[in-house]
Motif scaffolding. Structure first.
Motif, PDB file in Angstrom:
ATOM      1  N   LEU A  96      43.364  42.377  39.157  1.00  0.00           N
ATOM      2  CA  LEU A  96      44.810  41.894  39.799  1.00  0.00           C
ATOM      3  C   LEU A  96      45.887  42.769  39.333  1.00  0.00           C
ATOM      4  N   ALA A  97      45.799  42.921  38.079  1.00  0.00           N
ATOM      5  CA  ALA A  97      46.891  43.946  37.412  1.00  0.00           C
ATOM      6  C   ALA A  97      47.032  45.293  38.092  1.00  0.00           C
ATOM      7  N   LYS A 124      28.548  40.155  45.159  1.00  0.00           N
ATOM      8  CA  LYS A 124      29.507  40.634  44.170  1.00  0.00           C
ATOM      9  C   LYS A 124      30.539  39.640  43.849  1.00  0.00           C
ATOM     10  N   LYS A 125      31.104  39.297  42.760  1.00  0.00           N
ATOM     11  CA  LYS A 125      32.124  38.722  42.264  1.00  0.00           C
ATOM     12  C   LYS A 125      33.510  39.247  42.843  1.00  0.00           C
ATOM     13  N   ASN A 126      34.415  38.525  43.158  1.00  0.00           N
ATOM     14  CA  ASN A 126      35.707  38.885  43.179  1.00  0.00           C
ATOM     15  C   ASN A 126      36.006  39.789  44.590  1.00  0.00           C
ATOM     16  N   PRO A 127      35.115  39.695  45.396  1.00  0.00           N
ATOM     17  CA  PRO A 127      35.327  40.265  46.746  1.00  0.00           C
ATOM     18  C   PRO A 127      36.934  40.406  47.564  1.00  0.00           C
ATOM     19  N   ASP A 128      37.346  39.129  47.412  1.00  0.00           N
ATOM     20  CA  ASP A 128      38.703  39.237  47.977  1.00  0.00           C
ATOM     21  C   ASP A 128      39.721  40.441  47.189  1.00  0.00           C
ATOM     22  N   LEU A 129      39.346  40.373  45.704  1.00  0.00           N
ATOM     23  CA  LEU A 129      40.268  41.441  45.074  1.00  0.00           C
ATOM     24  C   LEU A 129      39.943  42.748  45.045  1.00  0.00           C
ATOM     25  N   TRP A 130      38.467  43.144  45.534  1.00  0.00           N
ATOM     26  CA  TRP A 130      38.039  44.296  45.606  1.00  0.00           C
ATOM     27  C   TRP A 130      38.444  45.018  46.790  1.00  0.00           C
TER      28      TRP A 130
END
Length: 154
Positions: free
Chosen positions: A53-54, A98-104
């Motif tokens: 996110l950063a 995969k983890k964090n698809p929203d962020l990727w």
């Protein structure tokens, strides 16, 4: 073409994994006396989410397209995913398992607007900007009012 170049330093943190977390960003324009810092804290999140996110939030701060941005991060998760091309393979498979698809997905949207390269830096190794980002991230996670990480908590 505008040859503006910015160095972006990022760090993410969570106290507990998951737990309260935050990110810190330091942005410095190359050849200009311009430096900005940003941070935000969240109630419940993970370290990897904050690291990613950063980078997303830093890229969103670039007002014009096609900026040359060099991102310095101590997150192997983020740096390797991009520099080794893994994220593009994940995208082709719709981030299945995969983890964090929203962020990727959001990362790729921002990444494609600019010329972005990554450099891994060793964390907690007296790198001044990385240390500052770490401080900002940890402090942000301790604020009395924290945001909800919608992608994590739903």
């Amino acid at each position: 073409m505008d040859k503006s170049e910015v160095h972006i330093y990022t760090d993410g943190s969570s106290r507990g994994n998951p737990g309260p977390g935050g990110y810190g960003i330091v942005m410095e324009w190359v050849g200009k006396p311009y430096r900005k810092e940003f941070s935000e804290g969240f109630k419940k999140t993970t370290n990897n989410r904050m690291e990613l996110l950063a980078v997303i939030e830093a890229l969103k701060k670039l007002k014009k397209p096609n900026i040359f941005a060099k991102v310095f991060s101590d997150s192997k998760y983020v740096v390797d995913a991009v520099e080794k091309g893994w994220v593009f393979g994940w995208e082709k498979k719709n981030f299945k398992d995969k983890k964090n698809p929203d962020l990727w997905i959001e990362f790729l949207k921002q990444y494609r607007k600019h010329y972005v390269s990554f450099q891994w830096v060793k964390g907690h190794n007296n790198h001044p900007q990385n240390e500052r980002c770490d401080f900002l991230a940890v402090e942000a996670s301790k604020k009395p009012v924290l945001k909800t990480d919608i992608g994590f908590e739903g």
